[in-house]
Design a protein around this motif. Sequence first.
Motif, PDB file in Angstrom:
ATOM      1  N   ILE A 117      49.119  34.071 108.923  1.00 57.23           N
ATOM      2  CA  ILE A 117      48.310  35.090 108.250  1.00 57.23           C
ATOM      3  C   ILE A 117      46.825  34.804 108.459  1.00 57.23           C
ATOM      4  N   ASN A 118      46.445  33.555 108.304  1.00 58.51           N
ATOM      5  CA  ASN A 118      45.035  33.193 108.506  1.00 58.51           C
ATOM      6  C   ASN A 118      44.605  33.433 109.946  1.00 58.51           C
ATOM      7  N   PHE A 119      45.502  33.132 110.897  1.00 56.16           N
ATOM      8  CA  PHE A 119      45.182  33.361 112.306  1.00 56.16           C
ATOM      9  C   PHE A 119      44.970  34.849 112.575  1.00 56.16           C
ATOM     10  N   ILE A 146      50.567  34.917 118.492  1.00 55.55           N
ATOM     11  CA  ILE A 146      50.604  34.453 117.097  1.00 55.55           C
ATOM     12  C   ILE A 146      51.701  33.415 116.924  1.00 55.55           C
ATOM     13  N   ALA A 147      52.872  33.685 117.503  1.00 54.60           N
ATOM     14  CA  ALA A 147      53.999  32.749 117.391  1.00 54.60           C
ATOM     15  C   ALA A 147      53.651  31.397 117.997  1.00 54.60           C
ATOM     16  N   GLU A 148      52.909  31.416 119.097  1.00 52.17           N
ATOM     17  CA  GLU A 148      52.530  30.167 119.760  1.00 52.17           C
ATOM     18  C   GLU A 148      51.668  29.299 118.854  1.00 52.17           C
ATOM     19  N   GLN A 149      50.861  29.933 117.992  1.00 52.67           N
ATOM     20  CA  GLN A 149      49.978  29.186 117.095  1.00 52.67           C
ATOM     21  C   GLN A 149      50.749  28.328 116.109  1.00 52.67           C
ATOM     22  N   ILE A 150      51.962  28.749 115.756  1.00 42.03           N
ATOM     23  CA  ILE A 150      52.744  27.991 114.766  1.00 42.03           C
ATOM     24  C   ILE A 150      53.989  27.372 115.391  1.00 42.03           C
ATOM     25  N   HIS A 153      62.074  34.042 116.448  1.00 41.33           N
ATOM     26  CA  HIS A 153      62.200  33.389 115.137  1.00 41.33           C
ATOM     27  C   HIS A 153      60.970  33.630 114.270  1.00 41.33           C
ATOM     28  N   PHE A 154      59.811  33.702 114.883  1.00 35.93           N
ATOM     29  CA  PHE A 154      58.600  33.993 114.102  1.00 35.93           C
ATOM     30  C   PHE A 154      58.680  35.392 113.497  1.00 35.93           C
ATOM     31  N   GLN A 155      59.129  36.371 114.283  1.00 38.96           N
ATOM     32  CA  GLN A 155      59.250  37.752 113.784  1.00 38.96           C
ATOM     33  C   GLN A 155      60.153  37.802 112.557  1.00 38.96           C
ATOM     34  N   ARG A 156      61.300  37.147 112.633  1.00 40.41           N
ATOM     35  CA  ARG A 156      62.253  37.153 111.516  1.00 40.41           C
ATOM     36  C   ARG A 156      61.678  36.430 110.301  1.00 40.41           C
TER      37      ARG A 156
END
Length: 280
Positions: A16-18, A32-36, A42-45
Amino acid sequence: MSSQDNINYCRIAEAINFIKDNFKSQPSLDEIAEQINLSPYHFQRLFTDWAGTSPKKFLQYISIEHAKKLLKGHQASLFDTAHETGLSGTSRLHDLFITIEGMTPAEYKNGGKDLAINYSFAKSPFGNILVASTEKGICYMAFSEDELISISELKKHFPNATYRKRIDLFQQNALCVFTNDWAKLDQVKLHLRGTDFQLKVWQTLLKIPQGQLSSYGVIANEIEKPKASRAVGTATGSNPVAFLIPCHRVIQGSGNLGGYMWGNTRKSAIIAWESAKVDS
């Protein structure tokens, strides 16, 4: 909260902050997924389960809030607003506003200019009520503790509209709901502005019979968005037409009343009143 829940919460908070810090570059799901350190799938879910909306929708909400700030007070042109929001052009800005706000950027910018709104105050079994209408139907209805504050809240929705204190047929038909003159309910016309999602939720609320209750989860299932209970709650809470759109008939799955824009005491009273009407 389990250790895994805590890890997931931290991941979503970081995402969210990103998004908030980088929305002007309109980052993709993969970025965005790469950041975490999660796969996009899996990030979408995970994000949807925790935030109640998809990463794409969240990015759109952040983008449009920034665009709205720029447009308010005519601070920026549509082209400049699109550029400052990270969108490729005014056509994308137009599509974003239609999707999220249910109106064009120009319509948002002029704040209801050229729109004539009639309004009046009336008594109801649950206190005074403000009802407002356009030439198309009821656009606003709210319980009113203070007339000046109520009018101020109405004008926030359409800041540049022309207002007249005048009762019309739309309002008269709408107020019949309190006198139990159900024969005229099919004459009640609504003029609503909202996103596709909000309109779908409000339309589903209209199908809840008097004297019956539903839950946010049930509404989410009915609109085929089973994981969107939180988003349904937000859309229900933003209902601009009290009582006619019966958001008071929606409670939490646990049986608790949940929130109500016009107070939980009033919500309890309305539910009891409707139940008594059905029983009699």
